[in-house]
Enzyme design. Structure first.
Site, PDB file in Angstrom:
ATOM      1  CB  CYS A  50      -0.900  -0.001   1.230  1.00 16.36           C
ATOM      2  SG  CYS A  50       0.060  -0.147   2.757  1.00 16.36           S
ATOM      3  CG  ASP A  95       0.489   3.138   4.461  1.00 21.62           C
ATOM      4  OD1 ASP A  95       0.707   4.265   3.982  1.00 21.62           O
ATOM      5  OD2 ASP A  95      -0.645   2.665   4.590  1.00 21.62           O
ATOM      6  CB  CYS A 110      -4.339   2.251   7.780  1.00 18.51           C
ATOM      7  SG  CYS A 110      -3.901   0.515   7.996  1.00 18.51           S
ATOM      8  CB  CYS A 167      -2.456  -3.619   7.879  1.00 20.24           C
ATOM      9  SG  CYS A 167      -3.515  -2.779   6.688  1.00 20.24           S
TER      10      CYS A 167
HETATM   11 FE1  FES Z   1      -1.140   0.606   4.495  1.00 20.79          FE
HETATM   12 FE2  FES Z   1      -2.735  -0.498   6.344  1.00 20.79          FE
HETATM   13  S1  FES Z   1      -3.299   0.436   4.467  1.00 20.79           S
HETATM   14  S2  FES Z   1      -0.584  -0.371   6.348  1.00 20.79           S
END
Ligand code: FES
Length: 153
Positions: free
Chosen positions: A59, A61, A84, A128
């Protein structure tokens, strides 16, 4: 400067908005996930970590993890994420799960172990929990390669 009434209208608006967001989150996430996401444990960095890693998930992140190892046991673990709420909850749970485990036991932790503690995650948030496990394994590998290098000296 807004008039007093305008301020209280605005406060009311923000309060309603927060309640709506929380209400929607409750429909998607378990109570335990929300609790861990809003009050995560072990957030931060260790001063002298035995192993460290930062991994970027699909994602985009990132999750960073530090572990402190003494006599082959993980005695402390901290994480930071820019991801998130689910990644916050997963980081909180995995850093608790890993404490007291040996390196071998920690390598065996899977994302399903996090999901069992949280009572599940929606399908779109499963990655995640995978990110949390991948980061832990990378930190364990970092620890192992550092100890190998120290033994060579
Ligand atoms: Fe990226 Fe959860 S959407 S870590």
């Amino acid at each position: 400067m807004p008039e007093k009434n305008e301020t209280s209208d605005f406060d009311e608006f923000v309060k309603n908005m927060e309640e709506e967001i929380l209400e929607e989150a409750r429909e998607i996430y378990t109570e335990k996930t929300l609790e861990e996401a809003y009050n995560p444990k072990n957030v931060g960095e260790l001063e002298t970590p035995s192993g460290a890693a930062r991994v970027t998930g699909p994602c985009g992140d990132t999750l960073q993890m530090h572990i402190k190892v003494e006599e082959n046991k993980i005695v402390d673990c901290k994480f930071i994420t820019d991801g998130c709420g689910a990644s916050m909850a997963c980081g909180s749970v995995i850093t608790e799960l890993v404490k007291g485990k040996t390196i071998e036991e920690a390598f065996r932790i899977e994302n399903n172990d996090i999901l069992s503690v949280l009572g599940g995650l929606p399908v779109e948030s499963i990655h995640c929990s995978v990110l949390a496990v991948d980061t832990l394994r990378a930190a364990l590998e970092d620890y192992e390669s550092k100890s190998r290098n120290n033994n060579k000296k």
